[in-house]
Design a protein around this motif. Structure first.
Motif, short mmCIF file in Angstrom:
data_model
loop_
_atom_site.label_atom_id
_atom_site.label_comp_id
_atom_site.label_asym_id
_atom_site.label_seq_id
_atom_site.Cartn_x
_atom_site.Cartn_y
_atom_site.Cartn_z
N SER A 96 0.83 -1.20 0.00
CA SER A 96 0.00 0.00 0.00
C SER A 96 0.86 1.25 0.00
O SER A 96 0.62 2.20 -0.76
CB SER A 96 -0.92 -0.01 1.22
OG SER A 96 -1.71 1.16 1.28
N ALA A 97 1.89 1.28 0.84
CA ALA A 97 2.76 2.45 0.92
C ALA A 97 3.51 2.70 -0.37
O ALA A 97 3.78 3.85 -0.74
CB ALA A 97 3.75 2.26 2.07
N LEU A 98 3.83 1.63 -1.10
CA LEU A 98 4.57 1.76 -2.36
C LEU A 98 3.66 1.95 -3.56
O LEU A 98 4.13 2.04 -4.69
CB LEU A 98 5.45 0.52 -2.56
CG LEU A 98 6.58 0.35 -1.55
CD1 LEU A 98 7.31 -0.97 -1.78
CD2 LEU A 98 7.56 1.51 -1.62
N GLY A 99 2.35 1.99 -3.33
CA GLY A 99 1.41 2.23 -4.43
C GLY A 99 1.17 1.05 -5.33
O GLY A 99 0.68 1.21 -6.46
N ILE A 100 1.49 -0.16 -4.85
CA ILE A 100 1.29 -1.35 -5.68
C ILE A 100 -0.16 -1.82 -5.60
O ILE A 100 -0.82 -2.04 -6.61
CB ILE A 100 2.24 -2.48 -5.23
CG1 ILE A 100 3.70 -2.04 -5.36
CG2 ILE A 100 1.99 -3.74 -6.06
CD1 ILE A 100 4.70 -3.02 -4.74
#
Length: 375
Positions: A96-100
């Motif tokens: 989630s933090a990496l936008g995946i």
């Protein structure tokens, strides 16, 4: 921590730009508009034990499952999903933090869509280890079998998007590997299996050879970007403290086991460095999760914890898996507990670990990011 009478925590490491890792297709769909800014990695692929199992054990014949209440109490929708925690795990928070993607699905879910397939899955299994003997009694999925599932994943991905795009996704994916705790706890300390064959140093080397073989095979299959987690201070798992008759008011950690964990991690760090040197074109990062866990245990007030030696579920001494159920009601405020059950951390602890990953794995990630809050 990890699973069974076993592995318990698991995972994590990041900040310099590695321009060769920048990919062009977005990670939330296989085909998206060119106006969308792509994430650093197109997908996340996860191998290991209960610290990163997002629900695969739901679909195999094992008693060790987390798909019943009160597991999942803080998960979006407040539902048990098979994750051994009250909420999300590090792979979910990191993806989630990496936008995946917001959540990492289990590969064995029969409802897994091609869209989800494109952005990655977890192959991990609670109770698993690098040593196949670890899973004989629990009947969960050893990491060696997880590799076979990964080969099935590649075939399905090829069919969904074509071999060229599938190769690009796998080359660019972030691979997380978290395991080892179950091997030590089940096979060496709690049951006299491998301890009859090896001394502790010899068993560490045996596991490291198994892990090297796993990473090399993943590299040969196209994976290039690895985070390899060390083991946590498993001598501080509530169930280990209870099992070793340390159930005094102070409930002290098993220092001898923690010492072995530190020795293993020291060897693993060197192994990961050598593997990166020998696997041309790869980026491999050793993730030290021991120190951040010990910091949460030794300085709980810094993280808002009031209890670090017992789990939130039941009396916190032995409740895990089927023993953590509606008949063993959890504490009122799980955010004050480092551990959700007698082995596994809660989402709050995993959030701190994820932040540690984003702050320290600078060789793989460009910009530190704060994990998103659950709805």
């Amino acid at each position: 921590m990890a699973s069974s009478s076993s592995s318990f925590f698991v995972l994590l490491v990041l900040l310099n730009t590695i321009t060769r890792l920048i990919i062009t297709n977005p990670g939330t769909t296989c085909n998206a508009s060119s106006t969308v800014v792509p994430p650093k990695f197109p997908a996340i692929l996860v191998f290991g034990d209960s610290t990163v199992d997002t629900g695969n054990n739901n679909f195999i014949p094992t008693a060790f499952k987390g798909c019943h209440p009160p597991y999942g109490r803080e998960f979006p929708g407040h539902i048990p999903t098979g994750r051994f925690s009250d909420g999300r795990l590090v792979p979910d928070l990191l993806a989630s933090a990496l936008g995946i993607k917001k959540l990492v699905p289990p590969f064995l879910d029969p409802l897994l869509s091609d869209k989800e397939l494109c952005t990655g899955v977890s192959f991990a299994s609670a109770g698993s280890g690098y040593d196949d003997l670890t899973t004989v009694v629990s009947r969960v999925i050893p990491v060696s079998q997880q590799l076979q599932y990964f080969k099935e994943y590649i075939k399905r991905l090829n069919k969904a998007v074509g071999e060229h795009k599938a190769k690009k996704i796998i080359n660019g994916a972030l691979v997380m590997i978290s395991g080892g705790s179950n091997d030590f706890l089940i096979n060496f300390y709690d049951l006299p299996t491998r301890s009859l064959q090896f001394n502790i140093s010899g068993y560490q080397d045996f596991l490291l050879q198994k892990l090297q073989d796993i990473i090399k095979e993943l590299f040969d299959l196209g994976c290039r970007n690895f985070i390899v987690a060390g083991v946590p201070p498993f001598g501080c798992a509530p169930i280990q403290i209870t099992a070793k008759l340390k159930n005094t008011p102070a409930r002290t950690c098993i220092e001898e086991e923690n010492k072995d964990a530190r020795a293993y991690n020291s060897k693993l760090k060197r192994v990961v460095k050598k593997l990166e040197e020998s696997c041309e074109g790869s980026k491999m990062v050793y993730l030290n999760i021991y120190d951040p866990f010990m910091d949460m245990i030794n300085q709980p007030q810094k993280y808002g914890f009031v209890e670090t030696k017992k789990g939130c579920c039941g009396n916190g001494l032995v409740e895990v898996g089927p023993l953590c159920n509606l008949l063993t009601p959890p504490c009122a405020n799980a955010s004050e507990y480092l551990f959700w059950d007698a082995i596994h951390p809660g989402e709050v602890a995993y959030t701190h670990i994820t932040r540690y990953v984003l702050d320290h794995a600078h060789m793989l990630f460009t910009i530190p990011t704060t994990p998103a809050k659950a709805n």
